[in-house]
Design a protein around this motif. Structure first.
Motif, mmCIF file in Angstrom:
data_model
loop_
_atom_site.group_PDB
_atom_site.id
_atom_site.type_symbol
_atom_site.label_atom_id
_atom_site.label_comp_id
_atom_site.label_asym_id
_atom_site.label_seq_id
_atom_site.Cartn_x
_atom_site.Cartn_y
_atom_site.Cartn_z
ATOM 1 N N THR A 51 0.903 -1.324 -0.077
ATOM 2 C CA THR A 51 0.037 0.195 0.055
ATOM 3 C C THR A 51 0.866 1.219 0.200
ATOM 4 O OG1 THR A 51 -1.602 -1.192 1.138
ATOM 5 C CG2 THR A 51 -1.833 1.389 1.056
ATOM 6 N N LEU A 52 2.042 1.122 0.879
ATOM 7 C CA LEU A 52 2.745 2.441 1.050
ATOM 8 C C LEU A 52 3.451 2.472 -0.370
ATOM 9 C CD1 LEU A 52 3.771 4.638 2.916
ATOM 10 C CD2 LEU A 52 5.876 2.914 3.550
ATOM 11 N N ILE A 53 3.864 1.535 -0.926
ATOM 12 C CA ILE A 53 4.636 1.730 -2.374
ATOM 13 C C ILE A 53 3.685 2.303 -3.309
ATOM 14 C CG2 ILE A 53 5.485 0.570 -4.276
ATOM 15 C CD1 ILE A 53 6.929 -1.238 -1.929
ATOM 16 N N LEU A 54 2.532 1.820 -3.346
ATOM 17 C CA LEU A 54 1.407 2.025 -4.487
ATOM 18 C C LEU A 54 1.193 3.410 -4.351
ATOM 19 C CD1 LEU A 54 -1.294 -0.696 -4.475
ATOM 20 C CD2 LEU A 54 0.598 -0.256 -6.361
ATOM 21 N N PHE A 55 1.220 4.252 -2.795
ATOM 22 C CA PHE A 55 0.910 5.581 -2.641
ATOM 23 C C PHE A 55 2.157 6.475 -2.743
ATOM 24 C CE2 PHE A 55 -3.203 3.861 -1.349
ATOM 25 C CZ PHE A 55 -3.877 4.708 -1.738
ATOM 26 N N ARG A 56 3.082 6.026 -2.059
ATOM 27 C CA ARG A 56 4.476 6.872 -2.206
ATOM 28 C C ARG A 56 5.318 6.538 -3.181
ATOM 29 N NH1 ARG A 56 4.196 9.724 2.323
ATOM 30 N NH2 ARG A 56 6.262 10.685 1.798
ATOM 31 N N ARG A 57 5.536 5.364 -3.755
ATOM 32 C CA ARG A 57 6.260 4.968 -4.799
ATOM 33 C C ARG A 57 7.875 5.661 -4.582
ATOM 34 N NH1 ARG A 57 2.220 5.248 -9.948
ATOM 35 N NH2 ARG A 57 0.346 4.919 -8.740
ATOM 36 N N ASP A 58 8.493 5.381 -3.403
ATOM 37 C CA ASP A 58 9.637 5.617 -3.185
ATOM 38 C C ASP A 58 10.826 4.275 -3.419
ATOM 39 O OD1 ASP A 58 11.935 6.842 -1.952
ATOM 40 O OD2 ASP A 58 11.518 5.877 0.099
ATOM 41 N N LEU A 59 11.686 4.755 -3.981
ATOM 42 C CA LEU A 59 12.754 3.472 -4.245
ATOM 43 C C LEU A 59 13.215 2.906 -3.027
ATOM 44 C CD1 LEU A 59 14.570 5.156 -7.213
ATOM 45 C CD2 LEU A 59 13.318 3.029 -7.250
ATOM 46 N N HIS A 60 13.318 3.589 -1.953
ATOM 47 C CA HIS A 60 14.072 3.110 -0.744
ATOM 48 C C HIS A 60 12.768 2.064 0.125
ATOM 49 C CE1 HIS A 60 17.392 3.313 2.232
ATOM 50 N NE2 HIS A 60 16.613 2.614 2.913
ATOM 51 N N THR A 61 11.618 2.351 -0.233
ATOM 52 C CA THR A 61 10.430 1.597 0.269
ATOM 53 C C THR A 61 10.488 0.233 -0.413
ATOM 54 O OG1 THR A 61 9.425 3.508 1.026
ATOM 55 C CG2 THR A 61 8.134 1.430 0.974
ATOM 56 N N ILE A 62 10.658 0.497 -1.854
ATOM 57 C CA ILE A 62 10.617 -0.640 -2.622
ATOM 58 C C ILE A 62 11.828 -1.696 -2.429
ATOM 59 C CG2 ILE A 62 10.979 -1.478 -5.276
ATOM 60 C CD1 ILE A 62 9.520 1.318 -6.027
ATOM 61 N N SER A 63 13.126 -1.055 -2.059
ATOM 62 C CA SER A 63 14.131 -1.768 -1.642
ATOM 63 C C SER A 63 14.137 -2.286 -0.252
ATOM 64 C CB SER A 63 15.319 -0.984 -1.610
ATOM 65 O OG SER A 63 16.543 -1.597 -1.061
ATOM 66 N N TYR A 64 13.459 -1.746 0.519
ATOM 67 C CA TYR A 64 12.964 -2.495 1.970
ATOM 68 C C TYR A 64 12.227 -3.694 1.639
ATOM 69 C CZ TYR A 64 11.978 -2.080 6.987
ATOM 70 O OH TYR A 64 11.983 -2.447 8.198
ATOM 71 N N PHE A 192 20.005 5.380 -6.783
ATOM 72 C CA PHE A 192 18.616 5.734 -6.863
ATOM 73 C C PHE A 192 18.160 6.983 -7.808
ATOM 74 C CE2 PHE A 192 17.356 3.687 -2.583
ATOM 75 C CZ PHE A 192 17.181 2.502 -3.232
ATOM 76 N N PRO A 193 19.001 8.026 -8.008
ATOM 77 C CA PRO A 193 18.720 9.246 -8.596
ATOM 78 C C PRO A 193 18.748 8.788 -10.342
ATOM 79 C CG PRO A 193 20.287 9.848 -6.941
ATOM 80 C CD PRO A 193 20.241 8.357 -7.001
ATOM 81 N N THR A 194 19.616 7.728 -10.529
ATOM 82 C CA THR A 194 19.710 7.342 -12.003
ATOM 83 C C THR A 194 18.376 6.451 -12.293
ATOM 84 O OG1 THR A 194 22.047 7.512 -11.817
ATOM 85 C CG2 THR A 194 21.067 5.951 -13.647
ATOM 86 N N VAL A 195 18.044 5.755 -11.250
ATOM 87 C CA VAL A 195 16.868 4.659 -11.552
ATOM 88 C C VAL A 195 15.701 5.470 -11.639
ATOM 89 C CG1 VAL A 195 15.402 2.766 -10.606
ATOM 90 C CG2 VAL A 195 18.015 2.767 -10.395
ATOM 91 N N ALA A 196 15.501 6.744 -10.746
ATOM 92 C CA ALA A 196 14.335 7.324 -11.035
ATOM 93 C C ALA A 196 14.350 8.022 -12.168
ATOM 94 C CB ALA A 196 14.423 8.277 -9.496
ATOM 95 N N SER A 197 15.119 8.593 -12.714
ATOM 96 C CA SER A 197 15.086 9.159 -14.115
ATOM 97 C C SER A 197 14.798 8.238 -15.041
ATOM 98 C CB SER A 197 16.522 9.750 -14.225
ATOM 99 O OG SER A 197 17.538 9.166 -14.484
ATOM 100 N N TRP A 198 14.863 6.979 -15.196
ATOM 101 C CA TRP A 198 14.566 6.121 -16.125
ATOM 102 C C TRP A 198 13.053 6.457 -16.640
ATOM 103 C CZ3 TRP A 198 16.289 0.683 -13.802
ATOM 104 C CH2 TRP A 198 17.893 0.876 -13.707
ATOM 105 N N ARG A 199 13.021 6.272 -18.058
ATOM 106 C CA ARG A 199 11.624 6.393 -18.386
ATOM 107 C C ARG A 199 10.338 5.560 -17.866
ATOM 108 N NH1 ARG A 199 10.128 9.066 -23.034
ATOM 109 N NH2 ARG A 199 12.387 9.125 -23.799
#
Length: 240
Positions: A51-64, A192-199
């Motif tokens: 749920t948190l990932i769906l709403f926040r979509r933060d890479l650190h949470t995804i990694s966790y 993470f900054p590089t990954v976040a910039s992926w299309r």
């Protein structure tokens, strides 16, 4: 020699009441029923992460979450390698092996990683409101430790695992939690900054919040700024 300590009576006449696939308790045992509910906490945490990932979509949470899934995978391999039985047989269980305890390993991975996340990853937010930040960090840490102890104890009390299976699960989960935090903090986070910039990530609105010291305050102030800006714009449009 295999550890066979159990808490409820070994009487085979005990009727076990199912609460879920991984939780059942002796009929009439109030403590057992409460512990059966707490033993479902890992499932609740997984749902919370998704749920948190769906709403926040933060890479650190995804990694966790990925670390937790990897932790479960290691537990599965060890269970089927060691093949140590459980205190009592339960036909409803998906896995008949008990070493190490997956519940204990999951909770102590979660708690260890959370401890490091709060006191290492978020150390830079302690420069303001030091007392308040120390209090909420300590409260979360204590809550995680208490929950982990209760869940681990419930697996012994409800005879899903022996004491040794729970202890090994807790130690393994803690070690894996430390290792995954170090991998995330020193190896993955710089990318993470590089990954976040992926299309694909831009399309999915996946973001890197590593450099934001207080995400809640950042989102609150950003929301206030945007609301004021739109309010002034709306007033200007009406006045024309």
């Amino acid at each position: 020699m295999e550890d066979t300590e159990t808490s409820p009576s070994q009487n085979s006449n005990i009727k076990w009441i199912p609460l879920s696939i991984t939780a059942e308790y002796p009929e009439g045992d109030i403590i057992g029923k409460l512990l059966a509910f707490t033993s479902m906490l890992p499932h609740a945490l997984i749902v919370s992460f998704i749920t948190l990932i769906l709403f926040r979509r933060d890479l650190h949470t995804i990694s966790y979450l990925f670390g937790l899934v990897l932790n479960e995978g290691i537990n599965y391999v060890l269970k089927h390698t060691l093949r140590q039985g459980r205190p009592i047989a339960r036909p409803s269980l998906l896995h008949e092996y008990g070493m190490p305890s997956s519940h204990s390993q999951f909770m102590w991975f979660f708690t260890t990683y959370m401890f490091l996340f709060l006191w290492v990853r978020l150390r830079h937010i302690s420069y303001t409101n030091t007392v308040w930040i120390w209090i909420w960090k300590t409260a979360i840490t204590v809550a995680c430790v208490v929950m982990s102890i209760i869940v681990a104890g419930s697996r012994i009390y409800l005879q899903y695992h022996t004491v040794s299976q729970v202890i090994v699960g807790a130690l393994l989960g803690s070690v894996l939690g430390i290792l995954w935090f170090l991998i995330t903090h020193f190896t993955l986070t710089p990318w993470f900054p590089t990954v976040a910039s992926w299309r694909l990530c831009e399309w999915l609105l996946v973001r890197d919040q590593t450099l934001i010291p207080n995400v809640i305050w950042f989102e609150y102030t950003s929301h206030r700024h945007e609301s004021k800006h739109r309010s002034r714009k709306l007033v200007s449009m009406k006045s024309q």
